[in-house]
Design a protein around this motif. Sequence first.
Motif, PDB file in Angstrom:
ATOM      1  N   LEU A 118       8.877  41.182   9.330  1.00 38.16           N
ATOM      2  CA  LEU A 118      10.592  41.115   9.674  1.00 38.16           C
ATOM      3  C   LEU A 118      11.462  40.320  10.010  1.00 38.16           C
ATOM      4  CD1 LEU A 118      12.303  43.518   8.501  1.00 38.16           C
ATOM      5  CD2 LEU A 118      12.768  44.492  10.462  1.00 38.16           C
ATOM      6  N   PRO A 119      11.249  40.264  11.782  1.00 36.90           N
ATOM      7  CA  PRO A 119      11.394  39.258  12.198  1.00 36.90           C
ATOM      8  C   PRO A 119      12.236  37.677  12.019  1.00 36.90           C
ATOM      9  CG  PRO A 119      10.665  41.118  14.306  1.00 36.90           C
ATOM     10  CD  PRO A 119      10.320  40.743  12.374  1.00 36.90           C
ATOM     11  N   HIS A 120      11.285  37.033  11.109  1.00 39.06           N
ATOM     12  CA  HIS A 120      11.328  36.189  10.485  1.00 39.06           C
ATOM     13  C   HIS A 120      12.360  35.999   9.445  1.00 39.06           C
ATOM     14  CE1 HIS A 120       7.587  34.729  12.367  1.00 39.06           C
ATOM     15  NE2 HIS A 120       7.695  33.590  12.711  1.00 39.06           N
ATOM     16  N   LEU A 121      12.429  37.250   9.275  1.00 42.32           N
ATOM     17  CA  LEU A 121      13.070  36.888   7.271  1.00 42.32           C
ATOM     18  C   LEU A 121      14.693  37.211   7.673  1.00 42.32           C
ATOM     19  CD1 LEU A 121      11.176  38.977   5.097  1.00 42.32           C
ATOM     20  CD2 LEU A 121      11.434  36.518   5.414  1.00 42.32           C
ATOM     21  N   THR A 122      15.034  38.219   9.363  1.00 43.65           N
ATOM     22  CA  THR A 122      16.428  38.116   9.072  1.00 43.65           C
ATOM     23  C   THR A 122      16.705  36.955  10.091  1.00 43.65           C
ATOM     24  OG1 THR A 122      15.116  39.535  11.266  1.00 43.65           O
ATOM     25  CG2 THR A 122      16.399  41.035   9.469  1.00 43.65           C
TER      26      THR A 122
ATOM     27  N   ALA B 217      15.980  34.116   9.593  1.00 39.55           N
ATOM     28  CA  ALA B 217      16.319  32.508   8.677  1.00 39.55           C
ATOM     29  C   ALA B 217      17.475  33.614   7.779  1.00 39.55           C
ATOM     30  CB  ALA B 217      15.623  32.810   7.244  1.00 39.55           C
ATOM     31  N   ALA B 218      17.892  35.027   8.017  1.00 36.99           N
ATOM     32  CA  ALA B 218      19.592  35.232   6.753  1.00 36.99           C
ATOM     33  C   ALA B 218      20.139  34.971   7.537  1.00 36.99           C
ATOM     34  CB  ALA B 218      18.901  36.707   6.778  1.00 36.99           C
ATOM     35  N   THR B 219      20.333  35.213   9.027  1.00 36.43           N
ATOM     36  CA  THR B 219      21.101  34.848  10.413  1.00 36.43           C
ATOM     37  C   THR B 219      21.424  33.272  10.592  1.00 36.43           C
ATOM     38  OG1 THR B 219      20.107  37.081  11.846  1.00 36.43           O
ATOM     39  CG2 THR B 219      21.587  35.542  12.878  1.00 36.43           C
ATOM     40  N   ALA B 220      20.211  32.541  10.753  1.00 33.61           N
ATOM     41  CA  ALA B 220      20.572  31.123  10.468  1.00 33.61           C
ATOM     42  C   ALA B 220      20.941  30.557   9.670  1.00 33.61           C
ATOM     43  CB  ALA B 220      19.213  30.179  10.806  1.00 33.61           C
ATOM     44  N   THR B 221      20.731  30.981   7.974  1.00 33.52           N
ATOM     45  CA  THR B 221      21.847  30.340   7.406  1.00 33.52           C
ATOM     46  C   THR B 221      22.676  31.079   7.294  1.00 33.52           C
ATOM     47  OG1 THR B 221      19.302  30.837   5.545  1.00 33.52           O
ATOM     48  CG2 THR B 221      21.400  30.316   4.278  1.00 33.52           C
ATOM     49  N   VAL B 222      23.454  31.993   7.639  1.00 38.44           N
ATOM     50  CA  VAL B 222      24.802  32.074   7.095  1.00 38.44           C
ATOM     51  C   VAL B 222      25.601  32.074   8.496  1.00 38.44           C
ATOM     52  CG1 VAL B 222      25.665  34.458   7.473  1.00 38.44           C
ATOM     53  CG2 VAL B 222      24.170  34.177   5.641  1.00 38.44           C
ATOM     54  N   GLY B 223      24.530  31.731   9.287  1.00 38.02           N
ATOM     55  CA  GLY B 223      25.419  30.943  10.504  1.00 38.02           C
ATOM     56  C   GLY B 223      25.787  29.550  10.396  1.00 38.02           C
ATOM     57  N   ALA B 224      24.950  28.615  10.088  1.00 38.91           N
ATOM     58  CA  ALA B 224      24.776  27.397   9.425  1.00 38.91           C
ATOM     59  C   ALA B 224      25.900  27.592   8.318  1.00 38.91           C
ATOM     60  CB  ALA B 224      23.040  26.763   9.650  1.00 38.91           C
TER      61      ALA B 224
ATOM     62  N   GLY C  38      18.027  34.514  18.670  1.00 38.91           N
ATOM     63  CA  GLY C  38      17.785  34.835  17.167  1.00 38.91           C
ATOM     64  C   GLY C  38      17.516  34.507  15.963  1.00 38.91           C
TER      65      GLY C  38
ATOM     66  N   ALA D 119      12.960  31.710  12.341  1.00 38.48           N
ATOM     67  CA  ALA D 119      12.900  30.575  11.868  1.00 38.48           C
ATOM     68  C   ALA D 119      12.874  29.024  11.357  1.00 38.48           C
ATOM     69  CB  ALA D 119      14.702  30.598  11.322  1.00 38.48           C
TER      70      ALA D 119
ATOM     71  N   ALA E 115      29.923  34.790  12.432  1.00 41.70           N
ATOM     72  CA  ALA E 115      28.829  34.028  12.272  1.00 41.70           C
ATOM     73  C   ALA E 115      27.482  33.906  12.761  1.00 41.70           C
ATOM     74  CB  ALA E 115      29.124  32.557  11.462  1.00 41.70           C
ATOM     75  N   ILE E 116      27.964  33.671  13.833  1.00 42.16           N
ATOM     76  CA  ILE E 116      27.082  33.056  15.763  1.00 42.16           C
ATOM     77  C   ILE E 116      26.823  33.894  15.969  1.00 42.16           C
ATOM     78  CG2 ILE E 116      26.792  30.471  14.734  1.00 42.16           C
ATOM     79  CD1 ILE E 116      28.864  31.081  17.521  1.00 42.16           C
TER      80      ILE E 116
ATOM     81  N   THR F  68      16.715  45.151  13.988  1.00 38.30           N
ATOM     82  CA  THR F  68      15.144  44.386  13.744  1.00 38.30           C
ATOM     83  C   THR F  68      14.421  45.448  14.446  1.00 38.30           C
ATOM     84  OG1 THR F  68      16.314  41.910  12.984  1.00 38.30           O
ATOM     85  CG2 THR F  68      13.101  42.941  13.950  1.00 38.30           C
TER      86      THR F  68
ATOM     87  N   GLU G  20      27.545  38.586   3.310  1.00 36.29           N
ATOM     88  CA  GLU G  20      26.866  37.710   2.862  1.00 36.29           C
ATOM     89  C   GLU G  20      25.251  37.868   3.286  1.00 36.29           C
ATOM     90  OE1 GLU G  20      27.822  34.127   4.059  1.00 36.29           O
ATOM     91  OE2 GLU G  20      26.286  32.555   3.582  1.00 36.29           O
TER      92      GLU G  20
ATOM     93  N   LEU H 118      14.340  32.106   0.877  1.00 36.92           N
ATOM     94  CA  LEU H 118      15.013  32.401   2.407  1.00 36.92           C
ATOM     95  C   LEU H 118      14.538  31.640   3.105  1.00 36.92           C
ATOM     96  CD1 LEU H 118      17.169  34.451   3.775  1.00 36.92           C
ATOM     97  CD2 LEU H 118      15.959  36.018   3.906  1.00 36.92           C
TER      98      LEU H 118
ATOM     99  N   GLY I 271      16.328  29.091   5.736  1.00 41.49           N
ATOM    100  CA  GLY I 271      16.704  29.413   7.197  1.00 41.49           C
ATOM    101  C   GLY I 271      15.827  28.281   7.721  1.00 41.49           C
TER     102      GLY I 271
ATOM    103  N   ALA J  15      18.390  25.823   8.118  1.00 41.12           N
ATOM    104  CA  ALA J  15      19.521  26.279   8.873  1.00 41.12           C
ATOM    105  C   ALA J  15      19.330  25.620  10.471  1.00 41.12           C
ATOM    106  CB  ALA J  15      19.650  26.889   8.500  1.00 41.12           C
TER     107      ALA J  15
END
Lengths: 340, 340
Positions: A210-214, A216-223, A240, A244, B206-207, B218, B268, B289, B293, B296
């Motif tokens: 799960l921490p890998h997926l969260t 990835a989502a956080t990195a994607t939205v941030g970037a 965080g 990723a 976002a960041i 998490t 998002e 994802l 990620g 990103a």
Amino acid sequence: MVTSAELPCPGHRACGNLEGVTELPNRPVCILGLGLIGGSMMRALHDAGREVFGHNRSAATVEAATASGHDASTDLVATLRRAADSDAVIVLATPVTTIEPILAAIAEHAPGALVTDVISVKRPVAEIVHRVHPQARYVGGHPMAGTSHSGWAATDPALFTGAMWMVTTEDTTDAADWETVADIALLLGAAVVPAAADAHDRAVAAISHLPHLTAAATATVGAGESDLALRLAAGSFRDGTRVAGTAPALQRAMIEANGVAVLNVLSETIDRLIAARDELRDHGTTSVLVDDGHRARLAYESMAQSPRALIADVEIGAPGWQADMRRQAHQGRVWLGRDD
Amino acid sequence: MVTSAELPCPGHRACGNLEGVTELPNRPVCILGLGLIGGSMMRALHDAGREVFGHNRSAATVEAATASGHDASTDLVATLRRAADSDAVIVLATPVTTIEPILAAIAEHAPGALVTDVISVKRPVAEIVHRVHPQARYVGGHPMAGTSHSGWAATDPALFTGAMWMVTTEDTTDAADWETVADIALLLGAAVVPAAADAHDRAVAAISHLPHLTAAATATVGAGESDLALRLAAGSFRDGTRVAGTAPALQRAMIEANGVAVLNVLSETIDRLIAARDELRDHGTTSVLVDDGHRARLAYESMAQSPRALIADVEIGAPGWQADMRRQAHQGRVWLGRDD
């Protein structure tokens, strides 16, 4: 004096015939796959004075290992025959997606060898072992250690120092084989956590996959916001999203192999984030999620910082020893070896 | 020679009457709130030889600061009068939820003082300033630095070294006041990132604010699995949930003050996690994802590790200098002061 029929016989402790058994403290270890985990094991076992040899299909990796003074080969069959001849413990250290043909080769060339692995899911590995090599002496393992880097260049003999090393402990697990695998983990500085495969897979879905997926989502939205956002990113984003950065193939192999357990924790995470969004939109607060998260983090820090309680009063091999081990591990206790 | 009407006149550079203006390199700084950020600023400015004094409503904090040789008081009115008398720059360093009465006191006791802040949202702060103290000389700021600890005991004069310090740069921002605030950030070892309040708030949602919510989710799901799970938790859980350990009141203050921007990035994130769950359930993969990620994270690492490009060829005070600054900052450039 021990006859060749008794040693190395599988499960010699379980049969009760312990009289005069000669221990093999330097029983060789054969590592199949010399990436971050397998390569670090090779270096750490070598440093500990243990005979260790291994295989990797990449000639470049084998050359790098050999250049560092290690015993590595690209010839899988020769490596397995050597393992059979020397009664080596075989360690599967390649991604779960690759182990089926390797297990078939083990069944052919080293059928009596004790097999363990360092793969991050246990139930799917056990199922493949059961299907491809049903007679295998198999005790699963999973060292909770790693970095976002991979390959021989990232190996580190200190990688396992202080880490938790889960060792599969089912009701049918052989006592001597279990202890052989556990002793390797202890030799490398890890603490052993006994668990059933199913319980392990649910646990790592929650605290690793799960921490890998969260992340990835956080990195994607941030970037995706702007370069300004990435420029302003500081500690919360850096830490965080760290995992990723792991090679996508490695992340996908471990997450997808544990699909059912990951689906459960991912759905729970989505539900909690939706509830937080609704709370923020409708009431202007995020108190439920922030407070729950804070309590959970403190519980984790408390366990990580408190002295480790030890599994005690379990006689390995006695009736029900596996369940005793698991019960104590579920209370957060770890195994650091026999008292005697 | 400068008349008292010219110095300290607001915006003396903007009026073009720069001839003979005496710089005040040791202009005092008055910090209101001596927690992690305000306290670290006090210590760092003191170490840099700058006159600095401050206020905290907690007598214990004031005693701790005084015992460390700093100039702190629990008397807000006396502190503000001293700021007015010494033409100090006032720094708001308390949570956004507390600044309304403080700004009212500034309007009464130090109405001509230049005010900045270190609060993690900029648009809501600007709105409160505009409403409570409409005549304020105000330039917002936000140092991207912190730990999960808080209070005077956690202060660190090196906290800002190498950090990004956003300074509000609107079309109406006064040139001299902007540079005064930017110079404080530079003195503390930070790099200045000029941005409009709205763009800043979207970026930090976002960041910074989103990573707190994903960390909380998490942590909650991981700790809810079992003590076995927490015992097995390693690097991915430890780093991915670190900021969930921040005091809940501080997390909530910053997240909830930036509610609209947070709702957008949270929605998002939920959408991306739902898409990943569906992909895993229906096709057994998490490729979209995990790959997004990974890209990103690499983009972030690339920006964090590459040499900082500098904002150049902007004449502060010339027509359109604010937009020039913002445009270059949006490309990831930072301000490290005038070339001359």
